[in-house]
Design an enzyme around this catalytic site. Structure first.
Site, PDB file in Angstrom:
ATOM      1  N   ASP A 278       0.950  -1.232  -0.032  1.00 33.42           N
ATOM      2  CA  ASP A 278       0.059  -0.047  -0.091  1.00 33.42           C
ATOM      3  C   ASP A 278       0.848   1.482  -0.111  1.00 33.42           C
ATOM      4  O   ASP A 278       0.504   2.137   0.688  1.00 33.42           O
ATOM      5  CB  ASP A 278      -1.060  -0.078   1.333  1.00 33.42           C
ATOM      6  N   HIS A 281       2.112   3.036  -5.099  1.00 29.89           N
ATOM      7  CA  HIS A 281       1.339   2.736  -6.201  1.00 29.89           C
ATOM      8  C   HIS A 281       1.557   2.979  -7.610  1.00 29.89           C
ATOM      9  O   HIS A 281       0.746   3.021  -8.569  1.00 29.89           O
ATOM     10  CB  HIS A 281      -0.190   3.555  -5.777  1.00 29.89           C
ATOM     11  N   GLU A 306      -2.681  -3.374  -2.811  1.00 33.92           N
ATOM     12  CA  GLU A 306      -3.662  -2.597  -2.837  1.00 33.92           C
ATOM     13  C   GLU A 306      -3.676  -1.471  -3.748  1.00 33.92           C
ATOM     14  O   GLU A 306      -2.793  -1.154  -4.279  1.00 33.92           O
ATOM     15  CB  GLU A 306      -3.510  -2.075  -1.565  1.00 33.92           C
ATOM     16  N   ASP A 307      -5.086  -0.946  -4.182  1.00 28.84           N
ATOM     17  CA  ASP A 307      -5.413   0.181  -4.982  1.00 28.84           C
ATOM     18  C   ASP A 307      -4.599  -0.151  -6.560  1.00 28.84           C
ATOM     19  O   ASP A 307      -4.155   0.647  -7.164  1.00 28.84           O
ATOM     20  CB  ASP A 307      -4.465   1.378  -4.491  1.00 28.84           C
TER      21      ASP A 307
HETATM   22  C1  SAM Z   1      -1.510   5.441   1.259  1.00 29.43           C
HETATM   23  S1  SAM Z   1      -0.388   5.508   2.234  1.00 29.43           S
HETATM   24  C2  SAM Z   1      -0.414   4.055   3.369  1.00 29.43           C
HETATM   25  C3  SAM Z   1      -1.343   3.928   4.360  1.00 29.43           C
HETATM   26  C4  SAM Z   1      -1.337   2.769   5.193  1.00 29.43           C
HETATM   27  N1  SAM Z   1      -1.143   1.501   4.417  1.00 29.43           N
HETATM   28  C5  SAM Z   1      -2.697   2.784   5.812  1.00 29.43           C
HETATM   29  O1  SAM Z   1      -3.589   1.794   5.726  1.00 29.43           O
HETATM   30  O2  SAM Z   1      -2.929   3.605   6.902  1.00 29.43           O
HETATM   31  C6  SAM Z   1       1.055   5.664   1.325  1.00 29.43           C
HETATM   32  C7  SAM Z   1       2.282   5.522   2.098  1.00 29.43           C
HETATM   33  O3  SAM Z   1       3.275   5.042   1.065  1.00 29.43           O
HETATM   34  C8  SAM Z   1       4.403   5.726   1.004  1.00 29.43           C
HETATM   35  N2  SAM Z   1       5.197   5.707   0.027  1.00 29.43           N
HETATM   36  C9  SAM Z   1       5.163   6.373  -1.230  1.00 29.43           C
HETATM   37  N3  SAM Z   1       6.148   5.967  -1.979  1.00 29.43           N
HETATM   38  C10 SAM Z   1       6.750   5.201  -1.457  1.00 29.43           C
HETATM   39  C11 SAM Z   1       8.068   4.275  -1.945  1.00 29.43           C
HETATM   40  N4  SAM Z   1       8.490   4.531  -3.028  1.00 29.43           N
HETATM   41  N5  SAM Z   1       8.579   3.575  -1.068  1.00 29.43           N
HETATM   42  C12 SAM Z   1       7.818   3.171   0.249  1.00 29.43           C
HETATM   43  N6  SAM Z   1       6.952   3.871   0.635  1.00 29.43           N
HETATM   44  C13 SAM Z   1       6.277   4.867  -0.252  1.00 29.43           C
HETATM   45  C14 SAM Z   1       3.947   7.221   1.536  1.00 29.43           C
HETATM   46  O4  SAM Z   1       4.990   7.808   2.324  1.00 29.43           O
HETATM   47  C15 SAM Z   1       2.906   6.683   2.397  1.00 29.43           C
HETATM   48  O5  SAM Z   1       3.154   6.686   3.846  1.00 29.43           O
END
Ligand code: SAM
Length: 510
Positions: A278, A281, A306-307
């Site tokens: 998650d 994406h 997810e998504d």
């Molecule tokens: C939709 S949120 C996650 C929400 C969490 N899974 C929840 O259910 O509460 C997406 C997260 O992915 C992280 N993210 C974005 N790009 C990423 C990457 N390249 N590698 C790791 N994490 C990443 C963002 O920092 C963010 O905290």
């Protein structure tokens, strides 16, 4: 998951990079362009950086044909008068559809739209049905994720039967009850998928990795569902996620698109039984992560992405292939034993046992997928009309029968031997008891004999002493007799004895 309605909607004609960044930062929802199709370009081509998977020596699956619509049709932007939809929905929720129709009649609306919306309100018999029909009409004219459209579906959900049906799901119940703390959003239909997918791991000491942690709301949910034995680990590119989870969960900070980082996380916290993506994406992130991490999953584990609807959204299309195209190729792989040569088979055929495709979620089951074989029951000739098959099958069955009989005989033999042995054991026990009784008696007899012998020895000694005494007496008597004989001889030789003898004889004659 990606944010839902409460977050601001980003509209813009940003360059792919900007949109990708916006997509990564899921604190905002992203819509490409100004609502008119075609203002964003897909991020592939010469400017795209070299694929990090290739740089890390990973075999990258070649893309299949893309089915992504680069410019999803958006006929008309919705242009409803401010507040109209909220008023109409309120009237529907209060179950006064006539009031909703009146509102539509009074509003400044395109004539054709008015007719469609009126039809929607009149078409259904329930509040939920009317709200859903209204949403369908608006969706057919606007973008899929327009907040007005979503509001209609939300009303339909909460006034219909689905919402109560979900209440027995601890994930949804917990989500619905959350009224404070850090914001946490999910598409409600995910909860059922999560519960179904994770049911085998509830209460088990499984290791779980969540990619994309944000404030840790997802990890909290997983803890509530799986229980205290589960080891929950997060991964996020944003150090704020680590800080938000400090003291609750381990969070590795790094980029899910970096194979080296992914490997280090597995080495440090894995191997995992469950991995949930998650994160950012984007296509490259989802595909890189699954290609690196799925092979490290424990057998019996699951990988949930997810998504996956981002496969259809421009800002996330940063690879030659969408994630859903990648997943479709796995559908072919899972059937690989039926049409590929040995050399063409790959890791996906051998280790994916099932693929579950839902709206916006894809789950791959990990396990040993052995080459399948067909089995026949009943008559082989009936099934195939193939005598060879049947004879093989019959001889197999015959040998199976023989083996079964042999097995039974062996069991009987073993049973008999066991009972003999038991008898022997019982007999042995009785003999032991007798032996110890006898030896006690022998001991007693020995003791009595020894006492008897002692007594006999004493008697012998006493008799010997008495015999000695008697002998000594006899010796003394002999000596006395000898002395007396001598004295007698001396007496007989004397004159007095002779005269005495003559006198005695004369007396006897007279
Ligand atoms: C939709 S949120 C996650 C929400 C969490 N899974 C929840 O259910 O509460 C997406 C997260 O992915 C992280 N993210 C974005 N790009 C990423 C990457 N390249 N590698 C790791 N994490 C990443 C963002 O920092 C963010 O905290």
């Amino acid at each position: 998951m990606l944010p839902g309605l409460p977050r601001p909607l980003l509209r813009g004609s940003g360059a792919p990079g900007d949109l990708r960044r916006a997509g990564r930062d899921h604190h905002a929802r992203v819509v490409v362009g100004d609502g008119v199709a075609g203002t964003a370009t897909r991020a592939h081509g010469a400017d795209r950086p070299a694929d990090p998977r290739v740089q890390a020596g990973i075999v990258v699956t070649e893309p299949e044909v893309s089915h992504v619509s680069e410019n999803p049709a958006a006929p008309d932007p919705l242009d409803l008068p401010a507040g109209l939809l909220a008023d109409v929905l309120s009237a529907l929720v209060l179950d006064v559809p006539d009031r909703a129709l009146q509102l539509l009649d009074d509003a400044e609306l395109d004539a054709e739209l008015r007719v469609r919306l009126r039809d929607a309100v009149q078409a259904a018999a329930s509040t939920a049905g009317r709200a859903e029909a209204l949403g369908d009409q608006l969706r057919s004219r606007g973008r899929w994720l327009d907040p007005d459209v979503i509001e209609c579906y939300r009303v339909a959900f909460y006034t219909g039967p689905d919402w109560e049906a979900q209440l027995d799901n601890p994930l949804f119940a917990r989500f619905a009850a959350k009224r404070a703390g850090l914001p946490y959003d999910k598409w409600p239909h995910y909860f059922d998928i999560y519960r179904r997918t994770l049911a085998p791991y509830v209460g088990a000491p499984v290791r779980v990795l969540e990619i994309g942690v944000f404030h840790g709301g997802g990890l909290d949910q997983l803890r509530a569902l799986l229980g205290p034995q589960a080891v929950l680990v997060g991964m996020d590119v944003d150090p704020a996620a680590e800080a938000a989870c400090a003291g609750r969960f381990d969070v590795a900070v790094g980029d899910q698109g970096d194979p080296e980082f992914l490997r280090s996380v597995v080495e440090r916290f894995g191997p995992f039984d469950v991995i949930i993506d998650d994160g950012g994406h984007t296509m490259a992130q989802q595909i890189t992560s699954i290609e690196c991490l799925f092979p490290t999953l424990n057998d019996g584990g699951v990988y949930l992405v997810e998504d996956t609807h981002t496969s259809y959204w421009e800002p996330f299309l940063d690879a030659d292939q969408t994630f859903m195209e990648w997943a479709k190729a796995r559908l072919d792989d899972i059937n690989g034993y039926h049409f590929r040569t040995e050399a063409e088979l790959g890791v996906w055929t051998a280790s994916v046992t099932a693929i579950h495709v839902y709206d916006s979620i894809v789950v791959l089951d990990k396990g040993r997928h052995q080459p399948p074989f067909c089995e026949v029951a009943g008559s082989g000739s009936f099934v195939y009309g193939d005598r060879i098959t049947e004879s093989v099958l019959l001889s197999y069955r015959a040998s199976l029968d023989t083996r079964t009989q042999e097995l039974q005989q062996a069991r009987d033999f073993a049973g008999a031997a066991l009972s003999d042995r038991q008898q022997a054991v019982d007999f042995g026990l009785a003999a032991d008891e007798l032996r110890s009784q006898l030896s006690a008696e022998v001991e007693q007899l020995r003791a009595e004999l020894a006492a008897e012998r002692e007594r006999a020895a004493e008697d012998r000694a006493r008799l010997a002493a008495e015999a000695n005494l008697a002998e000594a007496e006899r010796q003394r008597a002999l000596v006395s007799a000898e002395i007396a004989g001598k004295q007698l001889e001396e007496v007989r030789g004397s004159a007095s004895w002779r005269l005495g003898q003559r006198a005695k004889r004369l007396r006897r004659r007279s």
